[in-house]
Motif scaffolding. Structure first.
Motif, PDB file in Angstrom:
ATOM      1  N   THR A 124       0.839  -1.199   0.000  1.00 55.66           N
ATOM      2  CA  THR A 124       0.000   0.000   0.000  1.00 55.66           C
ATOM      3  C   THR A 124       0.875   1.250   0.000  1.00 55.66           C
ATOM      4  O   THR A 124       1.986   1.261   0.554  1.00 55.66           O
ATOM      5  CB  THR A 124      -0.941   0.033   1.222  1.00 55.66           C
ATOM      6  N   TYR A 134       0.548  -6.234   3.298  1.00 55.65           N
ATOM      7  CA  TYR A 134      -0.287  -7.327   3.804  1.00 55.65           C
ATOM      8  C   TYR A 134      -0.033  -8.578   2.966  1.00 55.65           C
ATOM      9  O   TYR A 134       0.232  -8.494   1.771  1.00 55.65           O
ATOM     10  CB  TYR A 134      -1.764  -6.941   3.742  1.00 55.65           C
ATOM     11  N   ILE A 151      -4.500  -9.505   6.900  1.00 55.04           N
ATOM     12  CA  ILE A 151      -5.307  -8.327   6.581  1.00 55.04           C
ATOM     13  C   ILE A 151      -6.191  -7.998   7.794  1.00 55.04           C
ATOM     14  O   ILE A 151      -6.705  -8.922   8.451  1.00 55.04           O
ATOM     15  CB  ILE A 151      -6.152  -8.589   5.324  1.00 55.04           C
ATOM     16  N   PHE A 155     -11.564  -5.356   7.583  1.00 53.04           N
ATOM     17  CA  PHE A 155     -11.557  -5.277   6.117  1.00 53.04           C
ATOM     18  C   PHE A 155     -12.548  -6.298   5.547  1.00 53.04           C
ATOM     19  O   PHE A 155     -12.593  -7.451   5.997  1.00 53.04           O
ATOM     20  CB  PHE A 155     -10.146  -5.573   5.604  1.00 53.04           C
ATOM     21  N   LEU A 157     -12.910  -8.668   3.559  1.00 51.72           N
ATOM     22  CA  LEU A 157     -12.256  -9.667   2.703  1.00 51.72           C
ATOM     23  C   LEU A 157     -13.221 -10.769   2.276  1.00 51.72           C
ATOM     24  O   LEU A 157     -13.219 -11.200   1.117  1.00 51.72           O
ATOM     25  CB  LEU A 157     -11.058 -10.266   3.435  1.00 51.72           C
ATOM     26  N   VAL A 176      -8.953  -6.362  -4.020  1.00 53.03           N
ATOM     27  CA  VAL A 176      -8.378  -6.337  -2.669  1.00 53.03           C
ATOM     28  C   VAL A 176      -7.299  -5.268  -2.585  1.00 53.03           C
ATOM     29  O   VAL A 176      -7.245  -4.487  -1.618  1.00 53.03           O
ATOM     30  CB  VAL A 176      -7.802  -7.723  -2.298  1.00 53.03           C
ATOM     31  N   SER A 177      -6.433  -5.201  -3.603  1.00 54.86           N
ATOM     32  CA  SER A 177      -5.374  -4.198  -3.617  1.00 54.86           C
ATOM     33  C   SER A 177      -5.948  -2.782  -3.609  1.00 54.86           C
ATOM     34  O   SER A 177      -5.482  -1.905  -2.870  1.00 54.86           O
ATOM     35  CB  SER A 177      -4.492  -4.398  -4.853  1.00 54.86           C
ATOM     36  N   ASN A 179      -8.900  -1.792  -2.494  1.00 51.42           N
ATOM     37  CA  ASN A 179      -9.520  -1.512  -1.196  1.00 51.42           C
ATOM     38  C   ASN A 179      -8.475  -1.282  -0.108  1.00 51.42           C
ATOM     39  O   ASN A 179      -8.641  -0.402   0.748  1.00 51.42           O
ATOM     40  CB  ASN A 179     -10.446  -2.659  -0.797  1.00 51.42           C
ATOM     41  N   LEU A 180      -7.391  -2.074  -0.122  1.00 48.76           N
ATOM     42  CA  LEU A 180      -6.340  -1.905   0.882  1.00 48.76           C
ATOM     43  C   LEU A 180      -5.628  -0.567   0.713  1.00 48.76           C
ATOM     44  O   LEU A 180      -5.295   0.095   1.700  1.00 48.76           O
ATOM     45  CB  LEU A 180      -5.328  -3.051   0.789  1.00 48.76           C
ATOM     46  N   ASN A 181      -5.391  -0.158  -0.535  1.00 48.37           N
ATOM     47  CA  ASN A 181      -4.740   1.131  -0.757  1.00 48.37           C
ATOM     48  C   ASN A 181      -5.648   2.287  -0.362  1.00 48.37           C
ATOM     49  O   ASN A 181      -5.177   3.307   0.152  1.00 48.37           O
ATOM     50  CB  ASN A 181      -4.314   1.254  -2.218  1.00 48.37           C
TER      51      ASN A 181
END
Length: 284
Positions: A124, A134, A151, A155, A157, A176-177, A179-181
């Motif tokens: 991230t 993560y 994670i 979140f 997931l 996923v990437s 949302n995590l960023n």
């Protein structure tokens, strides 16, 4: 004499007809053999087309690829080699894709346990600064399943996995990437508000950072307290979807100046909007 010539001509004619019949018979036999050969080739091509379709489906869904070594010993050996070449090319393309994602703060993907699982690292970043990483391990033995990860529990997931994990692995990893960023960006904004805007107090924030309540002091005599509530309903984004302004002074919260401040908080990162509001003289 005439009968001799006539008899000779008739003999030649009969010989020509017999020879023509023989040539025609040989040609028919040759065409039959050719037809049998073409039908066999057609069946082989049908088989190869079905295998290619199965291979493409497995590649698109990231299913385990099964290779039968006995194929190298029969006439399909060359085709089995083609299958392996296609799979190798796809893996190289996927690695290039992962490298590109890594460069822009995406994810890396590495095979482990002899191809039985895949380990994914999500990197991230926000405003050019790398933040948290993560990790996730995916089991590929039957259906693709998440075996372990670090994670955050808040979140979503499981929701994302139900939406796309079995249908399209690439889409799942990209989602996923993303949302995590976005989560990392919202968290970093909270940190920057605390570090850069000392006059603004963070009253409320949660693990998912999808709600942020800020206490500001309006530039007035005497200073008036203003509550700014930022809601982030779209978890793929780092900007709020709704901003509300509250103050005991109803004329202040409904003024043109604070309507402008509300738009700033909607369209800019929280710390950037607050610094702009401070330079404009809206807050202390």
């Amino acid at each position: 004499m005439d009968q001799g010539v006539l008899g000779h001509l008739m003999s030649l004619e009969r010989a020509g007809v017999a020879q023509q019949d023989q040539h025609q018979s040989e040609r028919i036999q040759m065409l039959k053999v050719r037809a049998v050969s073409l039908r066999a080739k057609r069946d082989q091509l049908k088989h190869q087309a079905n295998v290619i379709k199965t291979l493409k489906d497995k590649i698109s869904k990231n299913l385990p690829f099964e290779y039968d070594e006995e194929d190298d010993d029969d006439e399909t050996g060359g085709f089995a080699a083609l299958q392996r070449s296609l799979l190798t090319a796809w893996k190289m393309q996927l690695k290039d894709l992962q490298h590109a994602h890594h460069l822009i703060g995406g994810f890396d993907l590495v095979e482990c346990k002899e191809g039985k699982s895949v380990c994914v690292s999500f990197h991230t970043a926000y405003e050019g600064v790398y933040l948290d990483t993560y990790n996730m391990e995916l089991d590929l033995m039957r259906t693709v399943q998440i075996s372990r990860h670090n994670i955050p529990p808040s979140f979503p997931l499981e929701v994302l996995a139900k939406q796309s994990l079995q249908k399209d692995l690439k889409v799942f990893l990209q989602t996923v990437s993303q949302n995590l960023n976005a989560l990392a960006a919202r968290r970093q904004q909270v940190t920057l508000v605390k570090d850069l805007v000392g006059s603004v107090e963070v009253m409320e924030s949660n693990e998912l950072c999808n709600i942020l309540v800020l206490m500001c002091s309006a530039q007035s005599e005497p200073p008036r307290a203003v509550l700014c509530t930022l809601e982030y309903k779209d978890l793929t984004q780092s900007l709020p979807t709704h901003v509300s302004i509250e103050s005991e002074d109803k004329t202040l919260s409904g003024s043109a100046q604070w309507k402008t401040n509300q738009a700033l908080l909607l369209e800019s990162p929280a710390h950037t909007a607050l610094l702009t509001m401070k330079r404009m003289g809206s807050i202390v």
